[in-house]
Design an enzyme around this catalytic site. Structure first.
Site, PDB file in Angstrom:
ATOM      1  CE  LYS A   1      44.151  33.563  33.957  1.00 18.60           C
ATOM      2  NZ  LYS A   1      45.190  32.767  33.289  1.00 18.60           N
TER       3      LYS A   1
ATOM      4  NE  ARG B   1      40.280  28.460  30.961  1.00 22.44           N
ATOM      5  CZ  ARG B   1      40.848  28.629  32.146  1.00 22.44           C
ATOM      6  NH1 ARG B   1      40.223  29.291  33.080  1.00 22.44           N
ATOM      7  NH2 ARG B   1      42.031  28.136  32.377  1.00 22.44           N
TER       8      ARG B   1
ATOM      9  NE  ARG C   1      53.210  26.633  38.594  1.00 18.45           N
ATOM     10  CZ  ARG C   1      53.047  27.013  37.351  1.00 18.45           C
ATOM     11  NH1 ARG C   1      53.395  28.226  36.998  1.00 18.45           N
ATOM     12  NH2 ARG C   1      52.554  26.209  36.442  1.00 18.45           N
TER      13      ARG C   1
ATOM     14  NE  ARG D   1      46.608  23.556  38.797  1.00 18.68           N
ATOM     15  CZ  ARG D   1      46.358  24.695  38.184  1.00 18.68           C
ATOM     16  NH1 ARG D   1      46.562  25.842  38.791  1.00 18.68           N
ATOM     17  NH2 ARG D   1      45.897  24.698  36.958  1.00 18.68           N
TER      18      ARG D   1
ATOM     19  NE  ARG E   1      45.767  24.410  32.287  1.00 18.50           N
ATOM     20  CZ  ARG E   1      46.493  24.997  33.238  1.00 18.50           C
ATOM     21  NH1 ARG E   1      47.748  24.622  33.441  1.00 18.50           N
ATOM     22  NH2 ARG E   1      45.984  25.934  33.976  1.00 18.50           N
TER      23      ARG E   1
HETATM   24  P1  AMP Z   1      42.853  27.505  35.634  1.00 21.26           P
HETATM   25  O1  AMP Z   1      43.314  27.257  37.026  1.00 21.26           O
HETATM   26  O2  AMP Z   1      42.084  28.800  35.473  1.00 21.26           O
HETATM   27  O3  AMP Z   1      43.936  27.393  34.603  1.00 21.26           O
HETATM   28  O4  AMP Z   1      41.788  26.358  35.296  1.00 21.26           O
HETATM   29  C1  AMP Z   1      42.133  24.998  35.382  1.00 21.26           C
HETATM   30  C2  AMP Z   1      41.180  24.178  34.536  1.00 21.26           C
HETATM   31  O5  AMP Z   1      39.835  24.346  34.988  1.00 21.26           O
HETATM   32  C3  AMP Z   1      41.145  24.543  33.056  1.00 21.26           C
HETATM   33  O6  AMP Z   1      42.199  23.934  32.333  1.00 21.26           O
HETATM   34  C4  AMP Z   1      39.767  24.002  32.663  1.00 21.26           C
HETATM   35  O7  AMP Z   1      39.783  22.593  32.558  1.00 21.26           O
HETATM   36  C5  AMP Z   1      38.922  24.340  33.883  1.00 21.26           C
HETATM   37  N1  AMP Z   1      38.301  25.681  33.800  1.00 21.26           N
HETATM   38  C6  AMP Z   1      38.568  26.758  34.602  1.00 21.26           C
HETATM   39  N2  AMP Z   1      37.815  27.810  34.260  1.00 21.26           N
HETATM   40  C7  AMP Z   1      37.048  27.416  33.223  1.00 21.26           C
HETATM   41  C8  AMP Z   1      36.075  28.069  32.416  1.00 21.26           C
HETATM   42  N3  AMP Z   1      35.754  29.353  32.604  1.00 21.26           N
HETATM   43  N4  AMP Z   1      35.491  27.335  31.425  1.00 21.26           N
HETATM   44  C9  AMP Z   1      35.806  26.053  31.229  1.00 21.26           C
HETATM   45  N5  AMP Z   1      36.721  25.383  31.933  1.00 21.26           N
HETATM   46  C10 AMP Z   1      37.353  26.047  32.936  1.00 21.26           C
END
Ligand code: AMP
Length: 199
Positions: A13, A88, A127, A139, A150
């Site tokens: 994404k 989400r 990665r 990270r 996740r």
């Molecule tokens: P991402 O980089 O989009 O995978 O997000 C990393 C982490 O941020 C996720 O595993 C969640 O802990 C938190 N997070 C990001 N976006 C959301 C969202 N829309 N709702 C809840 N938690 C989020």
């Protein structure tokens, strides 16, 4: 033009969002990046969410809805935005529709990048190895155990958002296993009107 990109963690994404940003002058809004910036800055919000991010759980809907609502009002979103990582959950999707109606904005296209879960673990290993070789920081949620969590969270809480958009014909499925350029081509053919809009 306002878009949403769905897909499990590691589906690409972010990569696609960056390409679309450049091509269409849109602003990528990655809620994960915004939360990580709060953590890095040591802000009160960052302190509150750090453990949640590290565990691969979701931050509360209220926090996320407020974060996006104020972000899309910023001038850099004037030409449009690409939501990457939001909504989400179904309540986030409902709140998004309500806030966009209030703000008199629309969602023009919604895509989901579909990938086999097996490839995500493989992509992550590659990665992390590449980043380590370059001496880059990894990270804190970029490990196999958290990725599994996740992916579970995606299946249980985010996948149910898809029928919400599919029911009114707004969702487009894209093969996320294809090469980066082919994924971009599939998306841009829709954005450029090749396959029409989705309302
Ligand atoms: P991402 O980089 O989009 O995978 O997000 C990393 C982490 O941020 C996720 O595993 C969640 O802990 C938190 N997070 C990001 N976006 C959301 C969202 N829309 N709702 C809840 N938690 C989020």
């Amino acid at each position: 033009m306002n878009l949403i990109l769905f897909g499990p963690p590691g589906a690409g994404k972010g990569t696609q969002a960056k390409i679309l940003e450049d091509r269409y002058g849109l602003k990528q809004l990655s809620t994960g990046d915004m939360l990580r910036a709060e953590v890095a800055a040591g802000s009160p919000l960052g302190k509150k969410v750090k453990a949640i991010l590290d565990a691969g759980h979701l931050v509360s809907d209220d926090i996320m809805i407020e974060m996006i609502s104020s972000r899309i009002d910023q001038p850099d979103c004037a030409k449009g935005f690409i939501l990457d990582g939001f909504p989400r959950t179904v309540p986030q999707a409902q709140a998004l529709d309500e806030m966009l109606e209030r703000k008199k904005k629309a969602l023009h296209h919604i895509f989901v990048l579909e990938v086999d879960e097996g490839i995500l673990t493989e992509r992550q290993r590659t990665r992390v190895a590449e980043m380590k070789a370059k001496g880059q920081e990894i990270r804190s949620d970029d490990n196999e155990e958290t990725l599994k969590k996740r992916l579970n969270v995606y299946r249980e809480q985010t996948a149910p958002v898809l029928p919400y958009y599919e029911s009114n014909g707004r969702l487009r499925r894209v093969d996320g296993m294809a090469a980066v350029g082919d994924v971009t081509a599939a998306i841009t053919s829709v954005l450029d009107g090749g396959k029409g809009g989705c309302g």
